[in-house]
Design a protein around this motif. Structure first.
Motif, PDB file in Angstrom:
ATOM      1  N   GLY A   1      12.997  70.154 -73.584  1.00 25.25           N
ATOM      2  CA  GLY A   1      14.241  69.832 -74.257  1.00 25.25           C
ATOM      3  C   GLY A   1      14.338  68.332 -74.472  1.00 25.25           C
ATOM      4  O   GLY A   1      13.515  67.558 -73.981  1.00 25.25           O
ATOM      5  N   LYS A   2      15.364  67.889 -75.200  1.00 25.76           N
ATOM      6  CA  LYS A   2      15.499  66.476 -75.556  1.00 25.76           C
ATOM      7  C   LYS A   2      15.532  65.586 -74.322  1.00 25.76           C
ATOM      8  O   LYS A   2      14.905  64.522 -74.283  1.00 25.76           O
ATOM      9  CB  LYS A   2      16.765  66.280 -76.390  1.00 25.76           C
ATOM     10  N   LYS A   3      16.258  66.002 -73.284  1.00 23.76           N
ATOM     11  CA  LYS A   3      16.394  65.209 -72.067  1.00 23.76           C
ATOM     12  C   LYS A   3      15.058  65.024 -71.361  1.00 23.76           C
ATOM     13  O   LYS A   3      14.722  63.933 -70.877  1.00 23.76           O
ATOM     14  CB  LYS A   3      17.401  65.881 -71.122  1.00 23.76           C
ATOM     15  N   ASP A   4      14.256  66.095 -71.293  1.00 22.34           N
ATOM     16  CA  ASP A   4      12.985  66.040 -70.568  1.00 22.34           C
ATOM     17  C   ASP A   4      11.838  65.501 -71.415  1.00 22.34           C
ATOM     18  O   ASP A   4      10.718  65.374 -70.925  1.00 22.34           O
ATOM     19  CB  ASP A   4      12.615  67.448 -70.064  1.00 22.34           C
TER      20      ASP A   4
ATOM     21  N   LYS B   1       6.122  57.728 -79.080  1.00 17.81           N
ATOM     22  CA  LYS B   1       6.759  56.466 -79.450  1.00 17.81           C
ATOM     23  C   LYS B   1       7.065  55.707 -78.165  1.00 17.81           C
ATOM     24  O   LYS B   1       7.639  56.275 -77.231  1.00 17.81           O
ATOM     25  CB  LYS B   1       8.050  56.703 -80.238  1.00 17.81           C
ATOM     26  N   ILE B   2       6.682  54.438 -78.122  1.00 19.56           N
ATOM     27  CA  ILE B   2       6.909  53.613 -76.934  1.00 19.56           C
ATOM     28  C   ILE B   2       7.757  52.414 -77.351  1.00 19.56           C
ATOM     29  O   ILE B   2       7.357  51.629 -78.213  1.00 19.56           O
ATOM     30  CB  ILE B   2       5.585  53.172 -76.306  1.00 19.56           C
ATOM     31  N   SER B   3       8.934  52.280 -76.729  1.00 20.22           N
ATOM     32  CA  SER B   3       9.884  51.233 -77.092  1.00 20.22           C
ATOM     33  C   SER B   3      10.136  50.303 -75.914  1.00 20.22           C
ATOM     34  O   SER B   3      10.074  50.714 -74.755  1.00 20.22           O
ATOM     35  CB  SER B   3      11.219  51.855 -77.528  1.00 20.22           C
TER      36      SER B   3
ATOM     37  N   LYS C   1       6.551  51.088 -80.936  1.00 20.30           N
ATOM     38  CA  LYS C   1       5.216  51.366 -81.475  1.00 20.30           C
ATOM     39  C   LYS C   1       4.966  52.875 -81.414  1.00 20.30           C
ATOM     40  O   LYS C   1       5.437  53.571 -80.514  1.00 20.30           O
ATOM     41  CB  LYS C   1       4.139  50.648 -80.660  1.00 20.30           C
ATOM     42  N   THR C   2       4.194  53.386 -82.356  1.00 16.14           N
ATOM     43  CA  THR C   2       3.753  54.782 -82.358  1.00 16.14           C
ATOM     44  C   THR C   2       2.295  54.826 -81.933  1.00 16.14           C
ATOM     45  O   THR C   2       1.463  54.140 -82.526  1.00 16.14           O
ATOM     46  CB  THR C   2       3.907  55.404 -83.756  1.00 16.14           C
ATOM     47  N   VAL C   3       1.987  55.609 -80.898  1.00 20.73           N
ATOM     48  CA  VAL C   3       0.598  55.733 -80.436  1.00 20.73           C
ATOM     49  C   VAL C   3       0.135  57.167 -80.667  1.00 20.73           C
ATOM     50  O   VAL C   3       0.798  58.116 -80.265  1.00 20.73           O
ATOM     51  CB  VAL C   3       0.425  55.329 -78.954  1.00 20.73           C
TER      52      VAL C   3
ATOM     53  N   GLN D   1       8.663  58.442 -75.449  1.00 22.35           N
ATOM     54  CA  GLN D   1       9.198  59.692 -75.945  1.00 22.35           C
ATOM     55  C   GLN D   1       8.224  60.304 -76.954  1.00 22.35           C
ATOM     56  O   GLN D   1       7.349  59.620 -77.482  1.00 22.35           O
ATOM     57  CB  GLN D   1      10.566  59.471 -76.599  1.00 22.35           C
ATOM     58  N   ARG D   2       8.361  61.582 -77.207  1.00 23.05           N
ATOM     59  CA  ARG D   2       7.492  62.239 -78.178  1.00 23.05           C
ATOM     60  C   ARG D   2       7.879  61.810 -79.588  1.00 23.05           C
ATOM     61  O   ARG D   2       9.054  61.493 -79.858  1.00 23.05           O
ATOM     62  CB  ARG D   2       7.589  63.751 -78.026  1.00 23.05           C
ATOM     63  N   LYS D   3       6.906  61.820 -80.476  1.00 21.73           N
ATOM     64  CA  LYS D   3       7.181  61.430 -81.857  1.00 21.73           C
ATOM     65  C   LYS D   3       8.031  62.490 -82.556  1.00 21.73           C
ATOM     66  O   LYS D   3       8.892  62.178 -83.369  1.00 21.73           O
ATOM     67  CB  LYS D   3       5.859  61.248 -82.618  1.00 21.73           C
ATOM     68  N   ASN D   4       7.776  63.767 -82.243  1.00 17.94           N
ATOM     69  CA  ASN D   4       8.533  64.871 -82.817  1.00 17.94           C
ATOM     70  C   ASN D   4       8.521  66.027 -81.833  1.00 17.94           C
ATOM     71  O   ASN D   4       7.886  65.948 -80.775  1.00 17.94           O
ATOM     72  CB  ASN D   4       7.951  65.298 -84.172  1.00 17.94           C
ATOM     73  N   THR D   5       9.219  67.101 -82.129  1.00 20.47           N
ATOM     74  CA  THR D   5       9.369  68.211 -81.180  1.00 20.47           C
ATOM     75  C   THR D   5       8.064  68.953 -80.914  1.00 20.47           C
ATOM     76  O   THR D   5       7.977  69.725 -79.955  1.00 20.47           O
ATOM     77  CB  THR D   5      10.414  69.222 -81.688  1.00 20.47           C
TER      78      THR D   5
END
Length: 445
Positions: free
Chosen positions: A360-363, A391-393, A404-406, A430-434
């Motif tokens: 889920g979004k939180k995890d 994605k790393i911010s 940055k997107t890795v 975080q993930r780039k997409n679901t």
């Protein structure tokens, strides 16, 4: 005058926090890496801003070097070293589950090329009482019945002795109905190996025949090996050989033995002949991820005890089989799911993390923090493997100062930053997409 000075200080602070992007190679398409700092997501929840550290004007700071600042840096380094010494952890004995995530071998390396397929059956053709020798009757043949348990492929080899003959897999004992065509052996082609498709389980006949006039010997060294092309259950780190010639899709069942990551690998037959694509699924009807080429050995985040399906979609494969292996390894490092619970990144210490498939979004977000005891240059290194991208911010207080997107199979520095003021900074993964999941490591120096 005070307002003017305050404005100058704000401008200088922004200029000090300019991020110089490193390169991240996108493994799948080898395109140019994303190097631009992305805009803050409008959908992101606002974070409470922390008070910013007071920054000296650049001119004054530079004027203190090299004497005064070098002494201050030396002192700060010694204090930092003492702090690190106090919190040194006793390294746990490395086991298969607790060891550092291994680098996924490059396609074509010995590690992948040496994976041996599981041969379901490998039986020499029964001794033939007579070879077709000095017989000039059209249609002379030898055949042997074989019961095959599933659809797949059968690999046959014929060897030339004297005279041309044809061999293959047939539906009938008289060899009138070939299943997938036939192959000839002659003086020009003295040893021929070919894959024949098996459409379904049942009784078949392996055989060879001569239909031209002349002397010929059907060599008794016609041998075969059968490769199962059906869906089945996979075991951790145990390769299987999948029989596949025509285009087909398979679902291989796997139950995770550890919470961590799962890597899917294939041999060169899958990479160059079958052109396999892989996806992680909750069931044959529901996918956690999109499809990724098997040549990139994609990784997924998984949970211990949970059952997954590895979907493999393959096009025509002249080799008749490909090797598939899934490896599940544990990740036990802590991951902060909220900014307030961010895990501390110690200088030159590596932290491992993962994002689970279907989370889920939180995890699907992990937080880390790093503390600078003085103004200094910072480099952040990342290693990752996923089925898509992360994605790393970087944040200072409540403000995001870079993203940055890795992509999958990334390795190296993503941020190489000029001198930052002392203070607390946050790293958000975080993930780039679901559809994205997998593992990564973080380290700053």
């Amino acid at each position: 005058m005070k307002k003017r000075m305050s404005r100058i200080l704000s401008i200088l602070l922004v200029s000090v926090l300019v991020v110089s992007a490193g390169n991240v190679v996108q493994a799948e398409d080898a395109e140019e890496a994303v190097t631009e700092v992305q805009a803050v997501d409008e959908t992101e929840e606002p974070e409470a801003a922390e008070p910013e550290a007071v920054v000296e004007p650049v001119e004054e700071a530079e004027a203190k070097e090299p004497e005064a600042e070098s002494k201050e840096e030396e002192k700060a380094d010694k204090e930092e070293a003492k702090e690190e010494d106090k919190s040194v952890e006793v390294p746990a004995e490395k086991t298969e589950e607790t060891a550092e995530p291994e680098e996924i071998p490059e396609i074509g390396s010995d590690a992948v090329a040496s994976m041996e397929g599981e041969v379901i059956e490998s039986i020499p053709m029964a001794e033939m009482s007579k070879s077709i020798e000095e017989q000039r009757v059209q249609g002379s043949y030898q055949s042997q019945a074989i019961d095959l348990p599933a659809k797949g492929t059968i690999i046959l080899t014929g060897t030339y002795t004297n005279g041309n003959y044809w061999f293959g897999l047939f539906k009938d004992e008289a060899l009138d109905s070939p299943v997938d065509g036939t192959t000839s052996v002659s003086a020009s082609y003295p040893s021929v190996t070919r894959a024949f498709k098996v459409p379904q389980a049942g009784r078949y006949y392996v055989g060879a025949y001569v239909y031209n006039t002349g002397n010929a010997v059907i060599n008794t060294d016609v041998r075969y090996a059968f490769y199962d092309g059906s869906d089945r259950t996979l075991s951790n780190a145990q390769p299987i050989a999948v029989g596949q010639k025509d285009s087909q899709t398979n679902y291989f069942k796997f139950t995770a033995v550890s919470t961590g990551y799962l890597v899917v690998e294939g041999d060169e037959n899958a990479v160059y002949s079958a052109y396999c694509k892989v996806a992680l699924c909750k069931s044959p009807q529901a996918a956690y991820s999109g499809e990724t080429s098997l040549r990139y050995a994609p990784a997924y985040g998984v949970k211990k005890g949970k059952t997954y399906y590895i979907k493999v979609t393959a096009t025509y494969n002249s080799k008749g089989n490909y090797t598939l292996k899934v490896t599940n390894k544990k990740i036990s490092d802590k991951m902060g799911k909220k900014k307030s619970k961010a895990v501390t990144l110690k200088r030159k210490k590596t932290k491992k993390g993962m994002i689970q498939a279907g989370a889920g979004k939180k995890d699907a977000t992990n937080w880390y923090k790093l503390k600078l005891t003085k103004k200094r240059k910072v480099t952040i290194d990342v290693t990752s493997n996923s089925n898509d991208a992360f994605k790393i911010s970087i944040y200072k207080g409540g403000r995001r100062i870079g993203t940055k997107t890795v992509y999958n199979r990334a390795s190296g520095p993503i941020y190489s930053i000029g001198k930052w003021p002392k203070g607390t900074y946050y790293v958000k993964v975080q993930r780039k997409n679901t559809k994205s999941s997998g593992w990564y490591t973080l380290k700053w120096r």
